[in-house]
Write a protein that holds these residues in place. Structure first.
Motif, short mmCIF file in Angstrom:
data_model
loop_
_atom_site.label_atom_id
_atom_site.label_comp_id
_atom_site.label_asym_id
_atom_site.label_seq_id
_atom_site.Cartn_x
_atom_site.Cartn_y
_atom_site.Cartn_z
N THR A 211 -6.17 1.31 4.21
CA THR A 211 -6.04 0.54 2.97
C THR A 211 -7.09 -0.55 2.88
O THR A 211 -7.44 -1.17 3.88
CB THR A 211 -4.63 -0.10 2.84
N SER B 111 0.83 -1.22 0.00
CA SER B 111 0.00 0.00 0.00
C SER B 111 0.85 1.26 0.00
O SER B 111 0.46 2.29 -0.56
CB SER B 111 -0.94 0.00 1.21
N ILE C 146 -5.91 3.81 0.23
CA ILE C 146 -5.72 2.93 -0.91
C ILE C 146 -6.97 2.08 -1.10
O ILE C 146 -7.39 1.36 -0.19
CB ILE C 146 -4.49 2.02 -0.72
#
Length: 399
Positions: free
Chosen positions: A330, A274, A292
């Motif tokens: 993420t 990430s 992300i």
């Protein structure tokens, strides 16, 4: 992104192969060593013997919180409240743990039909007391009020249970508080353990140091979504869960040394990869947010920065913002077709059939994942969270 039939990523896991309890000694678990197609069976205590001399291991130092709380109504009905993530006074887990007197969390609630919205449940904890109120039934929002002078971390430590994985199908006992926790756990906030790290002991860490193997620590607060099964035929359509991550300047500087990066666990791998994709975002927009999305790696990019360029972008961002610790989130989805940018090895347990974790392993080692799992089953390995371990070294990854 092409279709991925989830049936291609399943295998038969007998119930008797699921480890319900950990071994008495963490580092006495089995270790399957996979290197460029070959497989060897070893013991985890000998891990250092099979690592490249220039390896750097990245550990996830999140700490599992006793996230399962039980309240009893006047009628005798039990309401189970499972903490997922904080909503206020902060959405950051590390800050929510230190909240005083009041906090709101998104939760899953057992026996929800017996808890009317707007009503409160109380629990006495010796000289302390905590009250839980259902403030939004649809979203599962619960407000907690407690005795002044103590943190929320202390309240749940006194009242909560260890959130064992659902597939263990047993109640936690006293030993789980210690054993469902890595020896290096530090930052409270996970509701599931980064289980690849459960095999490490202080002795194993010392053997790594003696061999010159570098170690570093980052943080991803593992969410309950890690157990979410893939329910769609085309695995590409599976909605990935979001988890909070914390990255330090030291992490980035160690990554830039371009050593042989080996994450301990899928959570560390997802965090490291990430970081690269955050660098990609910063290359386009210097004020990008560290968030992300699951499909970020699968866009039709005309060009992508090198790993070094992406890491430098993240360092420059932290310098501009005067940050020593970078906090983000993420939901990266690593599946076959993914190109690894940072990780060149992986230490991980053996995962559930048809899970996102199997997809990650398949992305890393290709179809050899089937041979790895066949060998583990044929050699009496123990599976899932309290099971045995593997070291996967498929060869040089592309940068």
């Amino acid at each position: 992104m092409k279709e991925l039939n989830i049936n291609d990523f399943t295998y038969e896991l007998p119930a008797g192969r699921i480890a319900l309890y950990p071994l008495d000694q963490r580092d006495q678990s089995k270790l399957l060593v996979y290197q460029k197609g070959s497989i060897a069976h070893k013991q985890f205590s000998s891990l250092a013997d099979f690592l490249p001399h220039n390896a750097t291991l990245f550990f996830n130092d999140t700490k599992v919180i006793p996230a399962r709380l039980h309240f009893t109504k006047d009628t005798g009905a039990t309401i189970e409240v499972f903490l997922l993530h904080p909503v206020s006074p902060s959405t950051l887990v590390v800050e929510a743990m230190q909240a005083q007197e009041k906090s709101v969390w998104k939760c899953t609630i057992g026996n929800l039909k017996r808890w009317a919205e707007g009503t409160s449940l109380q629990k006495e904890l010796g000289s302390l007391a905590v009250t839980a109120s259902l403030v939004n039934r649809e979203e599962g929002l619960v407000e907690f009020l407690w005795t002044p002078g103590v943190s929320f971390a202390e309240i749940i430590s006194r009242s909560g249970e260890t959130p064992l994985p659902p597939y263990l199908k047993r109640k936690p006992d006293v030993s789980d508080r210690d054993r469902y926790q890595t020896v290096y756990a530090h930052y409270e906030g996970a509701v599931a353990a980064p289980t690849a790290g459960l095999h490490f002991t202080n002795n194993v860490l010392q053997t790594l140091k003696a061999k010159g193997i570098e170690t570093d620590y980052l943080t991803l607060h593992v969410s309950a979504g890690t157990f979410q099964p893939v329910k769609v035929q085309n695995a590409v359509e599976h909605p990935m869960h979001t988890e909070q991550v914390l990255i330090s300047r030291n992490n980035l500087e160690n990554l830039l040394k371009n050593r042989f990066i080996i994450p301990v666990g899928t959570t560390s791998m997802r965090t490291l990869e990430s970081i690269y994709w955050f660098g990609v975002k910063l290359k386009k927009n210097h004020e990008a947010i560290f968030s992300i999305q699951q499909n970020d790696p699968y866009q039709n990019y005309t060009s992508l920065p090198s790993t070094e360029e992406a890491l430098q972008e993240v360092i420059r961002y932290m310098e501009r913002k005067q940050l020593d610790i970078l906090t983000g989130e993420t939901s990266i989805y690593i599946m076959p077709g993914y190109t690894f940018r940072i990780c060149r090895g992986l230490i991980t347990n053996f995962h559930q059939p048809g899970s996102t974790l199997i997809l990650l392993v398949a992305a890393f080692v290709g179809d050899d994942w089937k041979n790895i799992y066949h060998e583990a089953l044929a050699n009496d390995y123990r599976f899932l969270s309290y099971g045995d371990s593997s070291l996967l070294l498929p060869g040089r990854m592309e940068n």
